[in-house]
Design a protein around this motif. Structure first.
Motif, mmCIF file in Angstrom:
data_model
loop_
_atom_site.group_PDB
_atom_site.id
_atom_site.type_symbol
_atom_site.label_atom_id
_atom_site.label_comp_id
_atom_site.label_asym_id
_atom_site.label_seq_id
_atom_site.Cartn_x
_atom_site.Cartn_y
_atom_site.Cartn_z
ATOM 1 N N SER A 1 23.217 2.087 -6.029
ATOM 2 C CA SER A 1 23.245 2.844 -4.767
ATOM 3 C C SER A 1 21.942 2.673 -3.969
ATOM 4 N N LEU A 2 20.929 2.082 -4.603
ATOM 5 C CA LEU A 2 19.704 1.773 -3.848
ATOM 6 C C LEU A 2 20.010 0.820 -2.696
ATOM 7 N N TYR A 3 20.937 -0.123 -2.962
ATOM 8 C CA TYR A 3 21.208 -1.139 -1.938
ATOM 9 C C TYR A 3 21.747 -0.533 -0.650
ATOM 10 N N ILE A 4 22.537 0.538 -0.782
ATOM 11 C CA ILE A 4 23.082 1.120 0.447
ATOM 12 C C ILE A 4 22.173 2.209 1.030
ATOM 13 N N SER A 5 21.121 2.583 0.267
ATOM 14 C CA SER A 5 20.221 3.625 0.789
ATOM 15 C C SER A 5 18.863 3.038 1.156
ATOM 16 N N ASN A 6 18.812 1.731 1.238
ATOM 17 C CA ASN A 6 17.554 1.032 1.494
ATOM 18 C C ASN A 6 16.659 1.647 2.573
ATOM 19 N N ASP A 7 17.301 2.060 3.690
ATOM 20 C CA ASP A 7 16.504 2.529 4.838
ATOM 21 C C ASP A 7 16.248 4.033 4.815
ATOM 22 N N GLU A 8 16.791 4.693 3.793
ATOM 23 C CA GLU A 8 16.612 6.146 3.725
ATOM 24 C C GLU A 8 15.128 6.495 3.561
ATOM 25 N N LYS A 9 14.731 7.558 4.226
ATOM 26 C CA LYS A 9 13.324 7.976 4.124
ATOM 27 C C LYS A 9 13.043 8.556 2.736
ATOM 28 N N MET B 1 0.829 -1.213 0.000
ATOM 29 C CA MET B 1 0.000 0.000 0.000
ATOM 30 C C MET B 1 0.860 1.257 0.000
ATOM 31 N N LYS B 2 0.405 2.235 -0.734
ATOM 32 C CA LYS B 2 1.158 3.486 -0.831
ATOM 33 C C LYS B 2 1.365 4.130 0.547
ATOM 34 N N ASN B 3 0.339 4.036 1.386
ATOM 35 C CA ASN B 3 0.432 4.679 2.703
ATOM 36 C C ASN B 3 1.476 4.062 3.619
ATOM 37 N N ASP B 4 1.863 2.828 3.305
ATOM 38 C CA ASP B 4 2.861 2.159 4.143
ATOM 39 C C ASP B 4 4.287 2.491 3.726
ATOM 40 N N VAL B 5 4.428 3.245 2.659
ATOM 41 C CA VAL B 5 5.782 3.489 2.148
ATOM 42 C C VAL B 5 6.478 4.566 2.980
ATOM 43 N N GLN B 6 7.569 4.156 3.614
ATOM 44 C CA GLN B 6 8.352 5.105 4.420
ATOM 45 C C GLN B 6 9.734 5.317 3.808
ATOM 46 N N CYS B 7 10.386 4.213 3.486
ATOM 47 C CA CYS B 7 11.772 4.298 3.031
ATOM 48 C C CYS B 7 11.901 3.748 1.611
ATOM 49 N N LEU B 8 13.104 3.820 1.069
ATOM 50 C CA LEU B 8 13.306 3.419 -0.335
ATOM 51 C C LEU B 8 12.936 1.964 -0.600
ATOM 52 N N SER B 9 13.299 1.092 0.348
ATOM 53 C CA SER B 9 12.979 -0.321 0.092
ATOM 54 C C SER B 9 11.461 -0.538 0.088
ATOM 55 N N ASP B 10 10.731 0.233 0.896
ATOM 56 C CA ASP B 10 9.254 0.140 0.845
ATOM 57 C C ASP B 10 8.762 0.581 -0.530
ATOM 58 N N ALA B 11 9.396 1.642 -1.067
ATOM 59 C CA ALA B 11 8.969 2.170 -2.370
ATOM 60 C C ALA B 11 9.180 1.118 -3.461
ATOM 61 N N VAL B 12 10.323 0.425 -3.372
ATOM 62 C CA VAL B 12 10.604 -0.627 -4.351
ATOM 63 C C VAL B 12 9.555 -1.738 -4.235
ATOM 64 N N ALA B 13 9.265 -2.131 -2.977
ATOM 65 C CA ALA B 13 8.286 -3.206 -2.762
ATOM 66 C C ALA B 13 6.913 -2.786 -3.296
ATOM 67 N N TYR B 14 6.562 -1.529 -3.068
ATOM 68 C CA TYR B 14 5.276 -1.019 -3.534
ATOM 69 C C TYR B 14 5.181 -1.061 -5.068
ATOM 70 N N CYS B 15 6.215 -0.530 -5.732
ATOM 71 C CA CYS B 15 6.223 -0.521 -7.214
ATOM 72 C C CYS B 15 6.162 -1.944 -7.760
#
Ligand code: GLN
Length: 279
Positions: free
Chosen positions: A44-52, A1-15
């Protein structure tokens, strides 16, 4: 769900989840989309996974995914496509360069064998065939023609981006109306060869670049004749084909007077190109 997206890895999972039914490789595409919107490399996504992720960037990602779900090809959305290791701008005025077409350029480079040549590319589109050939062939020069005026401005922009404007020129014309006193050492072409009935669902790529008529062969007889006339003695013509048209193309090359005619497979072992030599 879009509302659950906090960090980059969430964004990848969402897409990835959103694209599941719309892409052959949804998670790879998800990574590419997030990286593209953020202006960073996929690595560089791999090292920024937790970035908001910011609200704005998330909205951009959501809009991108929506367009993909509506069928816009990925490469039109990012506006570029790699071909022969070079970057080409693309938009809906030009066909997205296909990896199999690289074999045509590689064959042309092999035939050129280090000599600088004068080349013609018929139906140049983004200019990818002509520009990559010229780029890898010393001081080769060339002309790209296309019936679509809009495609010519894309090809010209690609020539500028690759610093090749001084070695190529592009002309908007139907090849049947193209005449040149100067003859060519090599003619290359990826003309439209998809059967009209297979294009009824085409929405984004230009019909004129793909539509080969009822049998996919509509342009070939005129094209092969034209190529023969525009070649110097000793010149080569290489054309991309639909694999089911190899015998027909071979016969037309023969009828026209080409010699050493060769049917060349692509990397998937489909009969994808025909090459011939003018004595
Ligand atoms: N290979 C392309 C496709 O599959 C067709 C290219 C063309 O018609 N020249 O869509």
């Amino acid at each position: 769900m879009k509302n659950d997206v906090q960090c980059l890895s969430d964004a990848v999972a969402y897409c990835g989840a959103e694209l599941k039914r719309f892409s052959d490789s949804p998670f790879l595409e998800a990574q590419l989309i997030v990286a593209f919107v953020l202006g960073i490399s996929k690595e560089s996504l791999y090292i920024s996974n937790d970035e908001k992720i910011s609200e704005d960037k998330l909205e951009e990602i959501v809009a991108f995914v929506e367009k993909r779900r509506n069928g816009t090809p990925f490469y039109y959305l990012v506006g570029k496509r790699e071909f022969m290791g070079l970057e080409f701008k693309v938009n809906e005025s030009v066909l997205i360069p296909r990896p199999e077409t690289e074999t045509l350029v590689e064959k042309a480079i092999e035939i050129a064998d280090g000599r600088s040549l004068t080349v013609l590319d018929v139906g140049t589109g983004s200019g990818c065939i002509l520009l990559s050939f010229v780029k890898y062939n010393g001081s080769s020069v060339g002309t790209g023609i296309d019936i679509s005026e809009k495609s010519i401005s894309v090809a010209e922009e690609n020539a500028r981006n690759l610093a090749l404007s001084n070695r190529v020129k592009f002309i908007a014309t139907d090849f049947r109306n193209f005449f040149s006193k100067l003859k060519f050492d090599m003619i290359l072409s990826n003309p439209p060869y998809v059967k009209t009935r297979n294009l009824i669902h085409l929405k984004h790529e230009p019909l004129v670049a793909l539509d080969g008529g009822i049998d996919g062969f509509e342009l070939y007889v005129d094209l092969i004749r034209k190529a023969f006339r525009l070649l110097k003695n000793g010149g080569y013509f290489i054309v991309e084909i639909d694999d089911c048209l190899s015998a027909k193309t071979f016969d037309s090359f023969k009828k026209e007077g080409f010699l050493d005619i060769e049917i060349i497979p692509d990397l998937a072992d489909k009969k994808r190109f025909v090459a011939g030599w003018k004595k």
